[in-house]
Design a protein around this motif. Sequence first.
Motif, mmCIF file in Angstrom:
data_model
loop_
_atom_site.group_PDB
_atom_site.id
_atom_site.type_symbol
_atom_site.label_atom_id
_atom_site.label_comp_id
_atom_site.label_asym_id
_atom_site.label_seq_id
_atom_site.Cartn_x
_atom_site.Cartn_y
_atom_site.Cartn_z
ATOM 1 N N GLU A 89 -1.445 -1.190 -6.836
ATOM 2 C CA GLU A 89 -2.076 -2.432 -6.386
ATOM 3 C C GLU A 89 -1.070 -3.385 -5.747
ATOM 4 N N TYR B 11 -3.741 -8.244 -6.092
ATOM 5 C CA TYR B 11 -4.263 -6.882 -6.114
ATOM 6 C C TYR B 11 -4.539 -6.474 -4.673
ATOM 7 N N ARG C 215 -4.683 -3.623 -2.984
ATOM 8 C CA ARG C 215 -5.634 -2.560 -2.673
ATOM 9 C C ARG C 215 -7.071 -3.035 -2.871
#
Length: 477
Positions: free
Chosen positions: A372, A452, A454
């Motif tokens: 992430e 985060y 992703r």
Amino acid sequence: MDEETTGDSETLLEKPGPALLRKPVLFRTYRRRWFLLVVVCLLNCSNAMLWLTFAPVADKTAAYFHISMDMINWLSLVYLLISIPFGLVATWILDTMGLKCAVILSTWLNMVGSVIRTFSVIGFLSLGSLTYTYLFIGQCLCALAQPLVIFSPTKLAALWFPDHQRTTANMISSMSNPLGILIANLLSPALVSEKKDIPLMLGLYAVPAVTACILATVGVHDKVPPTPPSASATHSTSQPFFTGLKMLLRNKPYVILMVCFGAGIGMFTCFSALLEQILCVKGYSDFFAGLNGALFTVFGLLGAFLLGLYVDKTRKFIESTKVCFCLTALASIAFAVMSRFRNQAIPLALISSLFGFVGFSIYPVAMELAVECSYPVGEGTSTGLIFVSSQIQGVILMLLLQALTVQISAAPFSTCDIEEGGALDWTVSTLVMAGACSVVACFYVIFFHTDYKRLHAEASNATSINKIGTEATAPEA
């Protein structure tokens, strides 16, 4: 391609770009992802079993091969040493050549290594003094497979599983490694009651490795799924290997995670390897030390399973790892204090259980968190650097803890093997390990913050849903 409608459905998104040029992107999940998960789990479990085959029966193995205990220890240490230089090679293979190549290569290395180990106990080969050489070569080949085995779960989860299943898939495949350690600690003593049982043990340990190799060679056909399961999977390994490596080393959150989580894995390695030596000086039996190791692993698997499910639903990666890191530090302090006293079997068993429950559970979540915070760098590279960091820190910590031990001239309650150098006092070593764990936990809690990346990328792609006025779902294939 045969399709069957199931409960899993994926959404039709649009590729970003000018309105007239936008094309719908169909995300799909495939049933074969569960087969791949089974193969990786079996491979991970088998490799861990081959790693610690001899540790629980070291004395009988030494007697069978007529070698010293130091030579037996090298059969385990070779995994640690080989994985440091080969770890970077494994990350390149995984992110450049793909998951299929990595899985098949690792299964063959694992299988060939396990078979060569059995050559050392086949009587008609008449190897003579070369028996240990064959045993060691086989162990080295299994050690070469380990980095590929360890790195594959995150890549598998990213490429084949939708976002709401990624952490759980990573947890299942990652935790099959400590499951293999647990099996080895229980199975080896059960199989080897006398030194003549060593050939039986080596033969049985080769069976899972051969099975995994056959399944991977016959059943793993695709480098990536024909249609990705999520938006992030379409960009997996989008950065060249060396470019990604430079990006990671310049990524402050990732570097903090690499150092802190690597230190945590190194401490758990030391705890597992030194547990018997720490406890025997206070009069605890080898059976009790083994029981503590089993509780450590079993409750660790349980904790990883529960936390993986929780994080898949809540996406609270950072909060979960910080809470667990703090609880792990408290458990390490409790162990350092209680291990100084005799007749504390129940408290030590409870502490070992808690240590595993909160410590092991960090592993799969932290691996997902590494992806992430480093996206779009390839999953193999981001998890691989953490593994290499953990191996280096594990070696340093192991040497430091051994150097801090104190020889005891009089240890009336010790169950240690006095003939092998006498009993050692591990008080300073365990306190240093607890202190290091506490420092690392505080550093991680205070300084680690990240987006985060992703999940945000997937969310931004999701904003293009229904721009053309329709929404489509694809059945699981």
